[in-house]
Design an enzyme around this catalytic site. Structure first.
Site, PDB file in Angstrom:
ATOM      1  N   GLU A  84      -7.470  -1.002   0.962  1.00 19.87           N
ATOM      2  CA  GLU A  84      -6.781  -2.256   0.665  1.00 19.87           C
ATOM      3  C   GLU A  84      -6.459  -3.028   1.935  1.00 19.87           C
ATOM      4  O   GLU A  84      -6.108  -2.439   2.957  1.00 19.87           O
ATOM      5  CB  GLU A  84      -5.468  -1.994  -0.084  1.00 19.87           C
ATOM      6  CG  GLU A  84      -5.614  -1.773  -1.562  1.00 19.87           C
ATOM      7  CD  GLU A  84      -4.275  -1.714  -2.275  1.00 19.87           C
ATOM      8  OE1 GLU A  84      -4.243  -1.980  -3.482  1.00 19.87           O
ATOM      9  OE2 GLU A  84      -3.262  -1.371  -1.628  1.00 19.87           O
ATOM     10  N   GLU A 133       1.269  -4.478  -5.527  1.00 23.97           N
ATOM     11  CA  GLU A 133       2.668  -4.048  -5.541  1.00 23.97           C
ATOM     12  C   GLU A 133       3.559  -5.032  -6.298  1.00 23.97           C
ATOM     13  O   GLU A 133       4.450  -4.625  -7.052  1.00 23.97           O
ATOM     14  CB  GLU A 133       3.172  -3.874  -4.108  1.00 23.97           C
ATOM     15  CG  GLU A 133       2.571  -2.691  -3.356  1.00 23.97           C
ATOM     16  CD  GLU A 133       3.134  -1.353  -3.818  1.00 23.97           C
ATOM     17  OE1 GLU A 133       4.097  -1.348  -4.619  1.00 23.97           O
ATOM     18  OE2 GLU A 133       2.605  -0.313  -3.384  1.00 23.97           O
ATOM     19  N   GLU A 179       5.576  -3.802  -9.507  1.00 25.13           N
ATOM     20  CA  GLU A 179       7.031  -3.710  -9.395  1.00 25.13           C
ATOM     21  C   GLU A 179       7.762  -4.818 -10.138  1.00 25.13           C
ATOM     22  O   GLU A 179       8.842  -4.595 -10.695  1.00 25.13           O
ATOM     23  CB  GLU A 179       7.438  -3.713  -7.922  1.00 25.13           C
ATOM     24  CG  GLU A 179       6.931  -2.494  -7.156  1.00 25.13           C
ATOM     25  CD  GLU A 179       7.319  -2.518  -5.695  1.00 25.13           C
ATOM     26  OE1 GLU A 179       7.159  -1.486  -5.035  1.00 25.13           O
ATOM     27  OE2 GLU A 179       7.785  -3.572  -5.205  1.00 25.13           O
ATOM     28  N   ASP A 185      16.749   5.388   8.838  1.00 26.07           N
ATOM     29  CA  ASP A 185      17.653   5.876   7.799  1.00 26.07           C
ATOM     30  C   ASP A 185      18.518   6.963   8.423  1.00 26.07           C
ATOM     31  O   ASP A 185      18.053   8.071   8.683  1.00 26.07           O
ATOM     32  CB  ASP A 185      16.856   6.426   6.612  1.00 26.07           C
ATOM     33  CG  ASP A 185      17.737   6.725   5.409  1.00 26.07           C
ATOM     34  OD1 ASP A 185      18.815   7.329   5.607  1.00 26.07           O
ATOM     35  OD2 ASP A 185      17.353   6.358   4.288  1.00 26.07           O
TER      36      ASP A 185
END
EC number: 3.1.3.-
Length: 248
Positions: free
Chosen positions: A132, A141, A145, A167
């Protein structure tokens, strides 16, 4: 800056002119470093997500609420049982009520925690599949989504924003490439066609002129950058995502 954590930033800097000064956004679980570049040479990388910051015709920013919190996904993903339990016991406030209940039953552990219901928000997008390119990844996407066809989406490919996401709860780093775009639909029209799915629970819409939180700060940086002159770019000013997919 967390540039040393990036797998592709050296190549991006080498082939793309920096467009705006880097900024750092943070909250109690994430530290995000954003840097805008003129789009002169960009390619898909298998470990880097591609996301879109999209404005509706009634001037709202589309944001997706994840079905699973980031912490829950990490606890499920990791195979180390000690790490699973440690994350659960130490950071259960970063889970939704349902996730805490599921994990409490699974581990037979009941940590003392506030009665909050954690919801993590993201911009539509994801990691490209094998073969892709950027338009194809965004088209797939956004459809999966948000249930919006690429014929309604227009992307400004004159520039892009590289993001490094730390994170601090799960102690991991992620990379993302953001593009700014528009949707030729109102927020109500998007809600009417949206279908809750395995990844996205529901949608929210932010006011681009006021707000707080990481998603608002990311959008503000992106929209402010879109006003700058992108000399030397090899992209398009709000080209149809459908056409970009067909051209590539």
């Amino acid at each position: 800056m967390n540039f040393y954590r990036s797998s592709i930033i050296s190549q991006i800097i080498k082939y793309n002119r920096r467009l705006a000064k880097s900024i750092i956004c943070e909250d109690d679980s994430q530290i995000i470093t954003l840097t805008a570049f003129v789009n002169q040479c960009l390619w898909c990388h298998k470990r880097v997500s591609v996301s879109a910051i999209l404005l509706t015709t009634d001037n709202k920013i589309l944001v997706c609420n994840r079905r699973d919190s980031f912490l829950y996904s990490e606890i499920i993903r990791t195979r180390n049982m000690f790490r699973k339990k440690r994350l659960f016991l130490n950071y259960s406030n970063y889970l939704s009520k349902q996730e805490r209940s599921i994990l409490s039953s699974f581990f037979s552990l009941y940590p003392a925690t506030a009665d909050n219901d954690r919801i993590d928000a993201i911009y539509p997008g994801g990691i490209p599949k094998r073969g892709e390119n950027v338009p194809e990844c965004l088209s797939r996407e956004i459809k999966e989504e948000v249930n919006i066809d690429n014929s309604f989406v227009f992307i400004d490919t004159r520039f892009f924003i590289h993001g490094i996401i730390e994170d601090t709860i799960i102690n991991k780093f992620f990379e993302v490439i953001f593009f700014v775009g528009r949707i030729s639909l109102t927020s109500d029209q998007i809600i009417d066609t949206f279908k809750s799915n395995h990844e996205i629970k529901d949608l929210i819409f932010l006011d681009p002129n006021s707000g707080n939180g990481l998603q608002y700060e990311i959008a503000k940086y992106a929209l402010d950058t879109a006003k700058l002159k992108c000399y030397g770019h090899r992209g398009c000013y709000y080209e149809s995502l459908k056409k970009l997919t067909e051209d590539d």
